[in-house]
Design a protein around this motif. Sequence first.
Motif, PDB file in Angstrom:
ATOM      1  N   ASP A  17       0.849  -1.190   0.000  1.00 50.34           N
ATOM      2  CA  ASP A  17       0.000   0.000   0.000  1.00 50.34           C
ATOM      3  C   ASP A  17       0.888   1.245   0.000  1.00 50.34           C
ATOM      4  OD1 ASP A  17      -2.602  -1.114  -0.002  1.00 50.34           O
ATOM      5  OD2 ASP A  17      -2.370  -1.643   2.115  1.00 50.34           O
ATOM      6  N   TYR A  18       0.344   2.306  -0.548  1.00 51.27           N
ATOM      7  CA  TYR A  18       1.097   3.557  -0.655  1.00 51.27           C
ATOM      8  C   TYR A  18       1.423   4.153   0.711  1.00 51.27           C
ATOM      9  CZ  TYR A  18       2.246   8.381  -1.825  1.00 51.27           C
ATOM     10  OH  TYR A  18       2.886   9.601  -1.935  1.00 51.27           O
ATOM     11  N   GLU A  19       2.627   4.669   0.803  1.00 51.54           N
ATOM     12  CA  GLU A  19       3.059   5.481   1.939  1.00 51.54           C
ATOM     13  C   GLU A  19       3.752   6.710   1.359  1.00 51.54           C
ATOM     14  OE1 GLU A  19       5.526   3.307   4.641  1.00 51.54           O
ATOM     15  OE2 GLU A  19       4.222   1.535   4.627  1.00 51.54           O
ATOM     16  N   PRO A  20       3.755   7.832   2.086  1.00 51.62           N
ATOM     17  CA  PRO A  20       4.375   9.059   1.566  1.00 51.62           C
ATOM     18  C   PRO A  20       5.808   8.861   1.079  1.00 51.62           C
ATOM     19  CG  PRO A  20       3.099   9.563   3.517  1.00 51.62           C
ATOM     20  CD  PRO A  20       3.080   8.071   3.382  1.00 51.62           C
ATOM     21  N   ARG A  21       6.551   7.945   1.687  1.00 52.05           N
ATOM     22  CA  ARG A  21       7.944   7.732   1.269  1.00 52.05           C
ATOM     23  C   ARG A  21       8.056   7.136  -0.143  1.00 52.05           C
ATOM     24  NH1 ARG A  21       9.783   2.259   2.603  1.00 52.05           N
ATOM     25  NH2 ARG A  21       8.060   1.068   3.545  1.00 52.05           N
ATOM     26  N   PHE A  22       6.931   6.619  -0.667  1.00 53.71           N
ATOM     27  CA  PHE A  22       6.958   6.016  -1.994  1.00 53.71           C
ATOM     28  C   PHE A  22       6.634   7.011  -3.106  1.00 53.71           C
ATOM     29  CE2 PHE A  22       5.657   1.928   0.327  1.00 53.71           C
ATOM     30  CZ  PHE A  22       6.971   1.490   0.400  1.00 53.71           C
ATOM     31  N   GLN A  23       6.325   8.272  -2.754  1.00 54.40           N
ATOM     32  CA  GLN A  23       5.929   9.245  -3.784  1.00 54.40           C
ATOM     33  C   GLN A  23       6.990   9.420  -4.871  1.00 54.40           C
ATOM     34  OE1 GLN A  23       7.182  12.661  -4.232  1.00 54.40           O
ATOM     35  NE2 GLN A  23       5.838  12.865  -6.025  1.00 54.40           N
ATOM     36  N   PRO A  24       8.294   9.535  -4.537  1.00 59.51           N
ATOM     37  CA  PRO A  24       9.301   9.666  -5.604  1.00 59.51           C
ATOM     38  C   PRO A  24       9.312   8.459  -6.551  1.00 59.51           C
ATOM     39  CG  PRO A  24      10.223  10.343  -3.493  1.00 59.51           C
ATOM     40  CD  PRO A  24       8.913   9.700  -3.198  1.00 59.51           C
ATOM     41  N   ASP A  25       9.115   7.243  -6.006  1.00 58.15           N
ATOM     42  CA  ASP A  25       9.071   6.048  -6.849  1.00 58.15           C
ATOM     43  C   ASP A  25       7.836   6.062  -7.737  1.00 58.15           C
ATOM     44  OD1 ASP A  25      11.415   4.559  -5.880  1.00 58.15           O
ATOM     45  OD2 ASP A  25      10.306   4.438  -3.995  1.00 58.15           O
ATOM     46  N   PHE A  26       6.705   6.452  -7.164  1.00 59.79           N
ATOM     47  CA  PHE A  26       5.445   6.521  -7.910  1.00 59.79           C
ATOM     48  C   PHE A  26       5.593   7.466  -9.100  1.00 59.79           C
ATOM     49  CE2 PHE A  26       0.933   8.252  -8.025  1.00 59.79           C
ATOM     50  CZ  PHE A  26       0.405   7.141  -8.678  1.00 59.79           C
ATOM     51  N   LYS A  27       6.192   8.625  -8.871  1.00 61.75           N
ATOM     52  CA  LYS A  27       6.377   9.586  -9.943  1.00 61.75           C
ATOM     53  C   LYS A  27       7.415   9.097 -10.957  1.00 61.75           C
ATOM     54  CE  LYS A  27       7.376  14.435 -10.960  1.00 61.75           C
ATOM     55  NZ  LYS A  27       7.627  15.787 -10.410  1.00 61.75           N
ATOM     56  N   ARG A  28       8.519   8.561 -10.465  1.00 64.11           N
ATOM     57  CA  ARG A  28       9.598   8.097 -11.353  1.00 64.11           C
ATOM     58  C   ARG A  28       9.109   7.023 -12.329  1.00 64.11           C
ATOM     59  NH1 ARG A  28      12.138   3.516 -10.740  1.00 64.11           N
ATOM     60  NH2 ARG A  28      11.590   3.360  -8.514  1.00 64.11           N
ATOM     61  N   LEU A  29       8.407   6.048 -11.805  1.00 59.71           N
ATOM     62  CA  LEU A  29       7.942   4.950 -12.650  1.00 59.71           C
ATOM     63  C   LEU A  29       7.001   5.444 -13.740  1.00 59.71           C
ATOM     64  CD1 LEU A  29       7.340   2.304  -9.846  1.00 59.71           C
ATOM     65  CD2 LEU A  29       8.973   2.076 -11.736  1.00 59.71           C
ATOM     66  N   ASN A  30       6.110   6.358 -13.392  1.00 60.09           N
ATOM     67  CA  ASN A  30       5.134   6.846 -14.366  1.00 60.09           C
ATOM     68  C   ASN A  30       5.744   7.794 -15.396  1.00 60.09           C
ATOM     69  OD1 ASN A  30       2.064   6.119 -14.018  1.00 60.09           O
ATOM     70  ND2 ASN A  30       2.985   6.070 -11.967  1.00 60.09           N
TER      71      ASN A  30
ATOM     72  N   ARG B 265      -6.965   4.428  -4.150  1.00 59.69           N
ATOM     73  CA  ARG B 265      -5.889   3.612  -3.606  1.00 59.69           C
ATOM     74  C   ARG B 265      -4.677   3.683  -4.532  1.00 59.69           C
ATOM     75  NH1 ARG B 265      -8.972   3.482   0.008  1.00 59.69           N
ATOM     76  NH2 ARG B 265      -9.649   1.723   1.292  1.00 59.69           N
ATOM     77  N   ILE B 266      -3.493   3.506  -3.969  1.00 60.01           N
ATOM     78  CA  ILE B 266      -2.262   3.382  -4.753  1.00 60.01           C
ATOM     79  C   ILE B 266      -1.557   2.118  -4.286  1.00 60.01           C
ATOM     80  CG2 ILE B 266      -0.009   4.369  -5.317  1.00 60.01           C
ATOM     81  CD1 ILE B 266      -1.201   7.132  -4.813  1.00 60.01           C
ATOM     82  N   LEU B 267      -1.164   1.283  -5.243  1.00 56.45           N
ATOM     83  CA  LEU B 267      -0.460   0.041  -4.945  1.00 56.45           C
ATOM     84  C   LEU B 267       0.919   0.084  -5.593  1.00 56.45           C
ATOM     85  CD1 LEU B 267      -3.354  -2.495  -5.671  1.00 56.45           C
ATOM     86  CD2 LEU B 267      -2.652  -1.584  -3.440  1.00 56.45           C
ATOM     87  N   LEU B 268       1.879  -0.516  -4.917  1.00 54.32           N
ATOM     88  CA  LEU B 268       3.233  -0.566  -5.462  1.00 54.32           C
ATOM     89  C   LEU B 268       3.747  -1.996  -5.395  1.00 54.32           C
ATOM     90  CD1 LEU B 268       3.265   2.275  -3.377  1.00 54.32           C
ATOM     91  CD2 LEU B 268       4.840   2.721  -5.276  1.00 54.32           C
TER      92      LEU B 268
ATOM     93  N   ASP C 208       2.601  14.398  -8.335  1.00 56.74           N
ATOM     94  CA  ASP C 208       3.236  15.262  -7.325  1.00 56.74           C
ATOM     95  C   ASP C 208       2.440  15.310  -6.028  1.00 56.74           C
ATOM     96  OD1 ASP C 208       5.440  15.942  -8.861  1.00 56.74           O
ATOM     97  OD2 ASP C 208       4.429  17.664  -9.783  1.00 56.74           O
ATOM     98  N   HIS C 209       1.130  15.144  -6.155  1.00 61.98           N
ATOM     99  CA  HIS C 209       0.273  15.244  -4.967  1.00 61.98           C
ATOM    100  C   HIS C 209      -0.712  14.070  -4.926  1.00 61.98           C
ATOM    101  CE1 HIS C 209       1.890  19.310  -4.668  1.00 61.98           C
ATOM    102  NE2 HIS C 209       1.539  19.509  -5.926  1.00 61.98           N
ATOM    103  N   PRO C 210      -0.225  12.851  -4.798  1.00 67.03           N
ATOM    104  CA  PRO C 210      -1.113  11.683  -4.843  1.00 67.03           C
ATOM    105  C   PRO C 210      -2.109  11.627  -3.690  1.00 67.03           C
ATOM    106  CG  PRO C 210       1.123  11.043  -4.199  1.00 67.03           C
ATOM    107  CD  PRO C 210       1.193  12.455  -4.662  1.00 67.03           C
ATOM    108  N   GLU C 211      -1.717  12.101  -2.532  1.00 73.29           N
ATOM    109  CA  GLU C 211      -2.666  12.088  -1.410  1.00 73.29           C
ATOM    110  C   GLU C 211      -3.887  12.942  -1.726  1.00 73.29           C
ATOM    111  OE1 GLU C 211       0.547  12.768  -1.079  1.00 73.29           O
ATOM    112  OE2 GLU C 211       1.438  11.600   0.565  1.00 73.29           O
ATOM    113  N   GLU C 212      -3.653  14.128  -2.277  1.00 71.60           N
ATOM    114  CA  GLU C 212      -4.749  15.060  -2.555  1.00 71.60           C
ATOM    115  C   GLU C 212      -5.609  14.610  -3.721  1.00 71.60           C
ATOM    116  OE1 GLU C 212      -5.346  19.758  -3.928  1.00 71.60           O
ATOM    117  OE2 GLU C 212      -3.368  19.009  -3.292  1.00 71.60           O
ATOM    118  N   TYR C 213      -4.972  14.167  -4.816  1.00 70.70           N
ATOM    119  CA  TYR C 213      -5.712  13.882  -6.050  1.00 70.70           C
ATOM    120  C   TYR C 213      -6.157  12.430  -6.189  1.00 70.70           C
ATOM    121  CZ  TYR C 213      -4.715  18.550  -7.760  1.00 70.70           C
ATOM    122  OH  TYR C 213      -4.670  19.921  -7.899  1.00 70.70           O
TER     123      TYR C 213
END
Length: 320
Positions: free
Chosen positions: A169-182, A213-216, A201-206
């Motif tokens: 499950d998504y955690e704030p520390r994964f935001q750079p990975d989420f953006k990088r992969l996409n 949900r965000i899965l990694l 850039d703002h996955p929590e908000e949007y």
Amino acid sequence: MEFFDELGSAALGSRLRRLSEVMTSQAAEVYELYHVAFEPRWFPVFYVVATEPGRHVGDIAERIGQTHAAVSQVVKDLVKHELVQVQRGETDQRRSVISLTEKGAALWPALQQQTADVRQATETLLAETRHNLWLAIGEMEYALSRQSLGARVKSVRDARVAGAVQILDYEPRFQPDFKRLNTEWIERYFRVEEPDLKALDHPEEYILQSGGRILLAEYQGQIVGACALLRMDADTVELAKMAVSPAAQGLGIGFRLGEAAIVQARVLGAKRIYLESNTKLAPAIQLYHKLGFRKTVAGQPSPYERCNIQMELVLQEVKG
């Protein structure tokens, strides 16, 4: 033999090649025994020409299960040794047919007798073994026709990788990975658009605050895949931001993410999963079909320029 004992069945192809080389070498000794100037590799082609005259190279190749190029080379050798001749076909002048020369016809009776002796000796050889190799080869060929060795190895590898992949499950520390992969895959085929940046850039908000949900996917200690579910309405979620690192593609990770996303969609109470993609991304479209998605006839307007196909997976029919 120590090498083959060490590798076991993983060296089956090499072991068979070695056996083939031994058999071919000893077959040459047989021709010497009968004082016949003939190479063992010529025999299948020569046999077909002798027993089924009027065949062309393509017919012979299909008949003996060899390539057109391999048969053509053997025919050239046989022509060089004046054992066969190549002539234009009577019914089709565009095709050349192969037939025996007088020298080849004179040789054929001796080869027939030699073949009968070889068959009898081979039957004795097979009787000395606990497993009948001739029957085993037939079984092996049938099994490989049902599923290739490559497909079997892929299945084993995918099962091993699946056991090593963790869906997180998504955690704030994964935001750079989420953006990088996409951004990595988007920039390879298209351009990053404004709606992309908002979500990345703002996955929590949007994504998350609206009920998504965000899965990694984590493999060998690295985040190698991601996807998101965006809440569209009470009955529908959108599968979006699906990305797998190029270094991890082909390992079935995208399918694992897709399966996990479908499970999460059911947990969210969704009756339908919607997605947008582009037909240029053939592997992705194939993956979506494998997951059960189907192209929608008419979808809603997309905020993305790159979207030219919309698909959906119905989880539960909506009563209206």
